[in-house]
Enzyme design. Structure first.
Site, PDB file in Angstrom:
ATOM      1  N   PRO A 231       0.912  -0.979  -0.355  1.00  0.00           N
ATOM      2  CA  PRO A 231       0.120   0.137   0.120  1.00  0.00           C
ATOM      3  C   PRO A 231       1.446   1.556   0.006  1.00  0.00           C
ATOM      4  CG  PRO A 231      -0.113  -1.055   2.174  1.00  0.00           C
ATOM      5  CD  PRO A 231       0.861  -1.942   1.655  1.00  0.00           C
ATOM      6  N   CYS A 232       1.237   1.678  -1.634  1.00  0.00           N
ATOM      7  CA  CYS A 232       2.369   3.266  -1.172  1.00  0.00           C
ATOM      8  C   CYS A 232       1.015   3.778  -1.585  1.00  0.00           C
ATOM      9  CB  CYS A 232       3.347   2.761  -2.711  1.00  0.00           C
ATOM     10  SG  CYS A 232       2.345   2.820  -4.019  1.00  0.00           S
ATOM     11  N   HIS A 233      -0.012   3.922  -1.877  1.00  0.00           N
ATOM     12  CA  HIS A 233      -0.845   4.456  -1.419  1.00  0.00           C
ATOM     13  C   HIS A 233      -1.449   5.423  -0.314  1.00  0.00           C
ATOM     14  CE1 HIS A 233      -3.551   1.394  -1.025  1.00  0.00           C
ATOM     15  NE2 HIS A 233      -3.940   1.635  -0.187  1.00  0.00           N
TER      16      HIS A 233
END
Length: 196
Positions: A166-168
């Site tokens: 989850p780089c978001h």
């Protein structure tokens, strides 16, 4: 004599059977190094690619699927086939994430496309809980490189398996969302999905 639509449907079925036979043979003899599948999502089409080790790439349509496949051929292996049946678990995980049934897409990963500092960043990202965010500075401090804030942003921008890793969830210190491989609107959608 069958009419043209019937002949076209029969030819399409023949092509599908041939492709499925090719995939089955490649799996059996160990010559399929990268299998891929394209799935629909609220963010548009996504390309999922896996190796025998695990999911190696999630790509957004704006990246250009042909470009992504060429990069995989160069970096992993040219033995790549579209093999939807080989990515059932990955497709199901993505569907369940977007439907809200699953908060973490827990799949084996093949992170060979990144190393060093970028890999350290990517390996840390799953520790950011669903529905939460952390700043680039927070991530830099957490991995012991507090001055490497920009490098954290670069690592997130090179995440080979976005959404799954989850780089978001990484945002700017002022709370603004920052950049995203899939585009800022995709990042907004993901953060809004997780906020509900």
């Amino acid at each position: 004599m069958p009419d043209l639509p019937q002949r076209l449907a029969a030819a399409s079925a023949d092509v599908s059977r041939l492709r499925d036979g090719l995939v089955d043979a490649a799996v059996l003899d160990g010559s399929l190094d990268v299998a891929y599948r394209i799935v629909d999502s609220p963010l548009g089409s996504l390309l999922l690619a896996r190796t025998p080790v695990g999911l190696v790439r999630v790509a957004f349509a704006l990246e250009g699927f042909d470009t992504v496949l060429s990069e995989l051929a160069a970096a992993v292996s040219p033995r790549i086939l579209e093999a939807p049946g080989q990515l059932e678990a990955e497709a199901r995980g993505v569907d369940q994430y977007f439907s809200g049934e699953m908060q973490t897409i827990d799949l084996p990963l093949d992170l060979r496309l990144i190393d060093g500092f970028r890999r350290a960043v990517i390996e840390h990202l799953p520790s950011i809980a669903y529905g939460r965010t952390a700043s680039y500075a927070d991530i830099a401090a957490a991995i012991g490189r507090p001055k490497a804030v920009r490098a954290v942003g670069s690592a997130c921008g090179h995440n080979p398996v976005p959404i799954v890793v989850p780089c978001h969830r990484v945002v700017r210190s002022d709370g603004s969302i920052g950049q995203y491989l899939g585009g800022t609107e995709a990042k907004r959608v993901l953060l809004a999905l997780e906020a509900t």
